[in-house]
Write an enzyme that holds these catalytic residues in place. Structure first.
Site, mmCIF file in Angstrom:
data_model
loop_
_atom_site.group_PDB
_atom_site.id
_atom_site.type_symbol
_atom_site.label_atom_id
_atom_site.label_comp_id
_atom_site.label_asym_id
_atom_site.label_seq_id
_atom_site.Cartn_x
_atom_site.Cartn_y
_atom_site.Cartn_z
ATOM 1 N N ASN A 9 -6.510 1.348 10.546
ATOM 2 C CA ASN A 9 -5.616 0.479 9.555
ATOM 3 C C ASN A 9 -5.090 -0.801 10.203
ATOM 4 O O ASN A 9 -4.240 -0.653 11.233
ATOM 5 C CB ASN A 9 -4.180 1.257 9.059
ATOM 6 N N TRP A 10 -6.054 -1.817 10.210
ATOM 7 C CA TRP A 10 -5.572 -3.149 10.997
ATOM 8 C C TRP A 10 -4.636 -3.853 10.522
ATOM 9 O O TRP A 10 -4.224 -4.714 11.186
ATOM 10 C CB TRP A 10 -6.927 -4.000 10.539
ATOM 11 N N LYS A 11 -4.088 -3.603 9.539
ATOM 12 C CA LYS A 11 -2.771 -4.232 9.038
ATOM 13 C C LYS A 11 -3.079 -5.783 8.880
ATOM 14 O O LYS A 11 -4.173 -6.111 8.552
ATOM 15 C CB LYS A 11 -1.559 -3.903 9.715
ATOM 16 N N HIS A 95 1.565 3.232 1.916
ATOM 17 C CA HIS A 95 1.973 3.057 3.195
ATOM 18 C C HIS A 95 3.339 2.685 3.344
ATOM 19 O O HIS A 95 3.926 1.949 2.304
ATOM 20 C CB HIS A 95 1.179 1.909 3.665
ATOM 21 N N GLU A 97 5.020 0.680 5.076
ATOM 22 C CA GLU A 97 5.315 -0.745 4.997
ATOM 23 C C GLU A 97 5.229 -1.176 3.534
ATOM 24 O O GLU A 97 6.180 -2.234 3.262
ATOM 25 C CB GLU A 97 4.315 -1.505 5.845
ATOM 26 N N GLU A 167 2.744 10.240 7.623
ATOM 27 C CA GLU A 167 3.102 9.250 8.523
ATOM 28 C C GLU A 167 4.549 9.166 8.685
ATOM 29 O O GLU A 167 5.161 8.432 7.938
ATOM 30 C CB GLU A 167 2.578 7.920 8.173
ATOM 31 N N GLY A 173 4.277 2.395 14.593
ATOM 32 C CA GLY A 173 4.426 1.077 15.665
ATOM 33 C C GLY A 173 5.649 1.351 16.440
ATOM 34 O O GLY A 173 5.969 0.334 17.003
ATOM 35 N N SER A 212 1.737 6.012 15.668
ATOM 36 C CA SER A 212 1.552 5.907 17.212
ATOM 37 C C SER A 212 0.424 6.929 17.812
ATOM 38 O O SER A 212 0.766 7.546 18.694
ATOM 39 C CB SER A 212 3.012 5.996 17.790
#
Ligand code: PGA
Length: 257
Positions: A9-11, A95, A97, A167, A173, A212
């Site tokens: 996941n490159w975000k 997700h 976020e 997650e 992160g 992570s």
């Protein structure tokens, strides 16, 4: 045997030049060994050109989000059919976020999951508890609610067409990873909740871990019997780390329950 899966996941990172280099290094370094599926989720503007570059390659393409609506006056949104049109196979839904910063509730997440299924995309349903929820001892009830809201909306047969990613929010992160035992316990719980609807689907569903994930903790997590792969954020931006995580899974025998 159930295939294992690693998704990067490159975000909201990169630009044309750095993405190009990242992709090139990934494709050169990636060995296509074992029973492993690999996919990357770049930001929206780069999906179409990366789709072209991935043609004929084994690395799959995914998006990081989608609209629950099919089309119309939804400025700034991207539909499932558009993602499918340009060659995506996967799409992340829920997700943490998105849940924390953009108001994606369990119901919205369920609608997005349904929108993805309707276009034959593979939704990757992200679930996870916050640190406060873990400390309050309600991790399992939070997981039960997040997963059953989707099952009730789309039906258990449609859940089976997706992937679940556990997650823990406190591990994303932060450099702090769930211990293999902590992650395994939640994966097992998720399988039990799904198993109450359909045991065969619970056994066969891919449930991957994210938070992570790094080359040095991947192996210990991947030996757990209910962990079928990884959703990798930060480490997916470094080709050597992402490849090392993929290698860790192909060289790690699947644990037995
Ligand atoms: P992280 O992110 O690997 O940087 O913790 C994982 C994710 O958000 O999917």
């Amino acid at each position: 045997m159930k295939q294992r899966l690693v998704i990067g996941n490159w975000k909201m990172n990169g630009d044309q030049q750095t993405n190009e280099m990242l992709l090139k290094d990934l494709l050169v370094g990636m060995t296509n060994g074992g029973n492993l599926e690999v996919a990357i989720c770049p930001p929206f503007p780069y999906l179409a050109s990366i789709a072209t570059q991935l043609q004929g390659r084994t690395v799959g393409l995914g998006a990081q989000n989608l609209s629950p609506a099919t089309h119309g006056a939804f400025t700034g949104e991207v539909s499932a059919s558009m993602l499918r049109d340009i060659g995506c196979r996967y799409v992340l839904v829920g997700h943490s976020e998105r849940r924390a910063l953009f108001g994606d509730t369990d119901d919205v997440v369920a609608q997005k999951f349904a929108a993805a299924i309707a276009q034959e995309l593979v939704p990757v349903l992200c679930v996870g508890e916050t640190m406060d929820e873990r400390r309050a001892g309600i991790t399992t009830s939070v997981m039960t609610k997040q997963i059953t809201t989707v099952i009730k909306h789309v039906g258990i047969e449609n859940l089976a067409r997706g992937v679940v990613a556990y997650e823990p929010v406190w591990a994303i992160g932060t450099g702090e990873t769930a211990s293999p035992d902590q992650a395994q316990a939640v994966h097992r719980h998720l399988r039990e909740v799904i198993g109450a609807f359909d045991e065969r689907i619970a056994r066969n569903l891919q449930i991957i871990y994210g938070g992570s994930l790094k080359p040095d903790n991947a192996q210990a997590l991947f030996t757990q019997p209910d962990i079928d792969g990884g959703l990798v954020g930060g480490a997916s931006l470094d080709p050597a780390s992402f490849i090392a995580i993929c290698d860790a899974i192909t060289t790690t025998p699947r644990g037995t329950a």
